[in-house]
Design an enzyme around this catalytic site. Structure first.
Site, mmCIF file in Angstrom:
data_model
loop_
_atom_site.group_PDB
_atom_site.id
_atom_site.type_symbol
_atom_site.label_atom_id
_atom_site.label_comp_id
_atom_site.label_asym_id
_atom_site.label_seq_id
_atom_site.Cartn_x
_atom_site.Cartn_y
_atom_site.Cartn_z
ATOM 1 N N ASP A 59 27.040 27.627 44.179
ATOM 2 C CA ASP A 59 28.167 28.549 44.062
ATOM 3 C C ASP A 59 29.250 28.197 45.076
ATOM 4 O OD1 ASP A 59 29.939 30.640 43.850
ATOM 5 O OD2 ASP A 59 28.382 32.180 43.681
ATOM 6 N N ASP A 95 36.297 26.916 40.579
ATOM 7 C CA ASP A 95 35.043 27.643 40.805
ATOM 8 C C ASP A 95 33.911 27.027 39.996
ATOM 9 O OD1 ASP A 95 33.332 29.827 41.612
ATOM 10 O OD2 ASP A 95 33.642 30.705 39.633
#
Ligand SMILES: *[C@@H]1O[C@H](CO)[C@@H](O)[C@H](O)[C@H]1NC(C)=O
Ligand SMILES: *[C@@H]1O[C@H](CO)[C@@H](O)[C@H](O)[C@H]1NC(C)=O
Ligand SMILES: *[C@@H]1O[C@H](CO)[C@@H](O)[C@H](O)[C@H]1NC(C)=O
Length: 440
Positions: free
Chosen positions: A118, A320
């Site tokens: 992440d 992201d």
């Protein structure tokens, strides 16, 4: 209100083509120091109940993309001053399960965990022995010779807790975090050796999860690659001095893994770059300067404030690893979509988050979409622009509108648009590099 209505698919969706080749890369990492396999969470090499390979892959992607609005709400909530630590099950910070996992070993001897990658999160955490509500493999601290919990008087504790020690003074550092819509966990801040490929990071600080509520906590933990002080880049010091890159495998390539390269070794020497920007308001996120978008040769008219980077408010565009399809502020998305539609024959239908699905027979006239970053144009390959379903043999534009948050804008360049590209995060030189690479 989340953008778009989530449509339940009652039909089977299949891939137009799957190239399955007998090459089993599940056993190990690539061998070089700091070079790890990146596995799609539902790929063959993932331990997380992959759906059967050919029947429902696109369907899986569509279902995963349906959770993006929660991810975006979560990303927009990642502001510098967290008010307090969130109570269990408050549902404040919302995030769906990550899309890619890497193998990591924690402890001495190392215990294998498949941790979600992440880039927008700073902390790492894993489920630990005795965890209440954890769903699968757990880390056993008592089987590690190098494990220790951390005291709440340490500055790291204040950072993850968002609160000082209780007035009673010392004790283990306990903290809570909300995650995945209805989910949350409580953990003890701990440290132990973290092994990534052949690299070892001693005394790595992470949350050892004691209690989970809800179903959305990544089952074997999360590895934060964000920019903050608790993230892998910060904690690894000179080992990976502010540099990593990844190549995400195609969503269609059930059998393949991509790669995560940590540190400057083995990074592409020649790569086009754009400045990496930083907002003190959302310090974990990787911002880029997206200046315009074109569809074919047409520059889409988008109001400048929908793209402009504002370090104070945190408005702008980020890249992201945990969002499935690229999201733009609604008016920006609609302008891109309308230009795209004007070049492809309708009728257009909606499937899940995708509002521009059309007969696959019209795909040959679909225009290329280009993201213009400062100093770097990324012409998206068709594979990174359309997703195919067998529902009436459709191709869908694989982007959508972001949920809106008052006056603040957060555009997110997401996974599907990053497939088969090497994305280099070079925080040491404040730049982001992008190069074509077939990593599957
Ligand atoms: C570690 O603790 C678990 C229960 O918490 C127990 O089942 C296990 O036997 C212990 N292992 C060792 C090596 O002490
Ligand atoms: C975490 O949440 C639980 C349950 O709501 C609460 O009892 C506990 O005090 C919280 N701990 C911290 C450190 O906030
Ligand atoms: C973004 O790029 C444009 C075009 O190069 C430039 O004018 C602008 O100042 C840049 N914005 C930031 C925040 O760097």
């Amino acid at each position: 209100m989340a953008a778009g209505v989530i449509v339940t698919l009652l039909v089977t969706v299949t891939l137009l083509s799957t190239t399955a080749v007998a090459f089993d890369s599940c056993g190990s990492d690539k061998g070089d120091s700091g070079d790890l396999s990146v596995i799609h969470i539902y790929g063959k090499c993932s331990p997380f109940n992959p759906p059967s390979p050919s029947s429902s892959w696109a369907n899986t992607v569509i279902n995963m993309a349906a959770k993006d609005p929660e991810r975006l709400s979560y990303l927009s909530s990642l502001v510098a001053q967290r008010p307090t630590s969130a109570p269990i099950a408050s549902g404040q910070n919302v995030l769906n399960i990550g899309n890619y996992v890497v193998r990591a070993k924690i402890g001495t001897p190392g215990q294998l965990m498949f941790m979600v990658l992440d880039t927008s999160n700073d902390n790492a955490w894993v489920p630990c022995s005795g965890c209440y509500g954890c769903s699968s493999a757990v880390f056993a601290p008592n089987a590690s010779a190098t494990y220790a919990s951390m005291d709440c008087t340490l500055p790291e504790c204040t950072q993850v807790r968002g609160l000082a020690c209780p007035s009673t003074g010392s004790g283990a550092c306990l903290f809570n975090q909300s995650y995945g819509g209805d989910s949350s966990f409580s953990a003890t801040l701990s440290h132990d050796s973290l092994r990534l490929g052949t690299d070892i990071i001693p005394n790595y600080a992470f949350g050892c999860i004691n209690t989970v509520s809800g179903n959305n906590i990544p089952p074997q933990g999360l590895l934060g690659l964000g920019r903050g002080s608790m993230s892998l880049l910060s904690q690894s010091g000179p080992l990976y001095p502010g540099v990593f890159s990844y190549c995400l495998p195609s969503f269609k390539s059930y059998y393949f893994s991509g790669s995560l390269k940590l540190g400057p070794l083995g990074q592409p020497k020649i790569i086009r770059t754009t400045p990496l920007l930083k907002s003190p308001h959302r310090p974990s996120l990787y911002y880029v300067n997206l200046t315009s978008v074109s569809v074919g040769r047409v520059t889409v008219p988008i109001a400048p404030e929908l793209l402009a980077f504002d370090p104070v408010s945190g408005s702008g565009t980020i890249i992201d690893s945990g969002t499935v399809i690229t999201r733009f502020a609604k008016p920006a998305y609609e302008a891109i979509r309308d230009e795209f539609r004007s070049r492809v024959s309708g009728p257009f239908s909606t499937i899940g988050a995708f509002d521009t699905c059309f007969a696959v027979t019209h795909e040959s006239v679909a225009p290329a979409i280009t993201f213009h970053f400062q100093g770097l144009d990324l012409v998206l390959p068709m594979e990174n622009t359309l997703i195919h379903t067998s529902v009436g043999n459709l191709a869908c534009l694989a982007m959508a509108a972001a949920p809106s948050y008052g006056n603040s804008v957060l555009n997110v360049i997401a996974n599907l648009q990053q497939q088969n590209l090497r994305i280099l995060f070079d925080t040491a030189n404040s730049r982001l590099g992008i190069a074509r690479e077939l990593c599957n």
